[in-house]
Design an enzyme around this catalytic site. Structure first.
Site, short mmCIF file in Angstrom:
data_model
loop_
_atom_site.label_atom_id
_atom_site.label_comp_id
_atom_site.label_asym_id
_atom_site.label_seq_id
_atom_site.Cartn_x
_atom_site.Cartn_y
_atom_site.Cartn_z
N SER A 1 -3.25 -27.51 -2.20
CA SER A 1 -4.57 -27.22 -1.63
C SER A 1 -5.71 -27.65 -2.53
CB SER A 1 -4.72 -25.73 -1.36
OG SER A 1 -4.16 -25.44 -0.13
N HIS B 1 -10.57 -21.81 -0.07
CA HIS B 1 -9.51 -20.80 -0.06
C HIS B 1 -8.76 -20.71 -1.38
CE1 HIS B 1 -6.34 -23.86 1.09
NE2 HIS B 1 -5.59 -23.02 0.41
N ASP C 1 -13.70 -25.37 4.56
CA ASP C 1 -12.89 -25.01 3.40
C ASP C 1 -13.26 -25.87 2.19
OD1 ASP C 1 -10.96 -23.78 1.88
OD2 ASP C 1 -9.25 -24.62 2.97
N1 ARG Z 1 -2.74 -23.68 1.95
C1 ARG Z 1 -1.90 -24.47 1.09
C2 ARG Z 1 -2.30 -24.29 -0.34
O1 ARG Z 1 -3.01 -23.36 -0.63
C3 ARG Z 1 -1.88 -25.90 1.54
C4 ARG Z 1 -1.03 -26.07 2.70
C5 ARG Z 1 -1.05 -27.45 3.22
N2 ARG Z 1 -0.02 -27.52 4.21
C6 ARG Z 1 0.35 -28.62 4.82
N3 ARG Z 1 1.36 -28.53 5.63
N4 ARG Z 1 -0.27 -29.73 4.65
O2 ARG Z 1 -1.83 -24.94 -1.23
#
Ligand code: ARG
Length: 276
Positions: free
Chosen positions: A233, A83, A136
């Site tokens: 992420s 992502h 992912d």
């Molecule tokens: N989707 C987020 C990113 O792109 C990461 C989120 C992780 N969230 C969590 N509560 N661990 O950086």
């Protein structure tokens, strides 16, 4: 004269209000010590395999253009989250990002130390589903081999590192407060690997998410307070010196009962080997 019920209520209410005021005005514990949320500073030497993905053209000069994390798993193989290379994150197709970089050995993104590698090849898992977010994973191949000291071993299926209760560390330069405050220096937070049943009941496939134990692992603390967050992420979750997960998603950050969800590395190890 006996006190009227009203004054008794006030008598109780005043100390309660005073107590609340203390709770509300007291500084949040360890504000200066939060990754990752609830974390603390990490030294690059402790986690040399933690890398930053960056594009200055898209994300600006200040923090070296960092927008995601990643981990070095082989001499030329870097893993991150699929992502991270999506249109949702980049605003365009990753192939149109001319200055995509893997930054190794830079703890403070405001500095110039370490090395920036343009990936020689990029593979984004075509099976990654935006819907339930399974699979992912993306692999970036470097054009030059990095020393073995910069690589971390991936956990395999059945590795005891996946046992619930195992102590896990997540690393990243992401949001430290849950409000868009991004870290300049690498941070880490210690959490625990959670049982699949816990993750499944937290994310039963409702609007908050759909936990799939085959391709995901989740980690956190019962009361929340420590977690990965936006900008982390693709970064590593490490147990017993092995890479067990990559930061993928969660509902909010560090919320009690809403653990962080990670790409289960053992489930994609074959894909990584095939594309690294
Ligand atoms: N989707 C987020 C990113 O792109 C990461 C989120 C992780 N969230 C969590 N509560 N661990 O950086």
């Amino acid at each position: 004269m006996p006190r009227s019920p009203r004054s008794l209520l006030i008598a109780l209410a005043v100390p309660l209000a005073a107590a609340l005021a203390i709770v509300l005005t007291a500084p949040a514990p360890a504000t200066a010590d939060r990754v990752v949320i609830g974390g603390h500073p990490a030294r690059t030497v402790e986690a040399p395999w933690t890398v930053a993905l960056a594009s200055r053209a898209l994300f600006g000069e200040k923090r070296s253009g960092q927008f995601c994390g990643g981990a070095v798993v082989g001499p030329t193989a870097v893993v991150t989250a699929a992502h991270c290379l999506s249109r949702g994150v980049l605003g365009k197709d990753w192939r149109e990002v001319r200055d995509l970089k893997v930054i190794i050995g830079r703890n403070d993104l405001r500095k110039k130390d370490g090395v920036e590698y343009p990936p020689a090849r990029v593979w984004v898992n075509p099976a990654y589903e935006g819907d339930n977010r399974a699979g992912d994973i993306a692999v970036l191949t470097l054009g030059v081999a990095v020393p073995a000291a910069y690589t971390i071993r991936m956990a395999g299926t059945g590795d005891q590192a996946y046992r619930p209760g195992e102590r896990a560390a997540v690393y990243g330069w992401g949001d430290t407060e849950g409000d868009g405050t991004y870290a300049s220096s690498l941070r880490t937070a210690t959490v625990r690997v959670l049982a699949d049943s816990v993750c499944e009941s937290a994310y039963p496939g409702n609007a908050e998410g759909d936990y799939d134990p085959r391709s995901m692992v989740c980690a956190g603390l019962p009361d929340g307070g420590r977690d990965a967050c936006q900008g982390d992420s693709g970064g590593p979750l490490v147990v017993r010196g092995r890479l067990v997960g990559l930061v993928s998603w969660g509902s909010g950050c560090a919320v009690a009962g809403r653990p962080g969800v990670y790409t289960r590395i053992s489930s994609v190890a074959d894909l990584v080997a095939a594309h690294g």
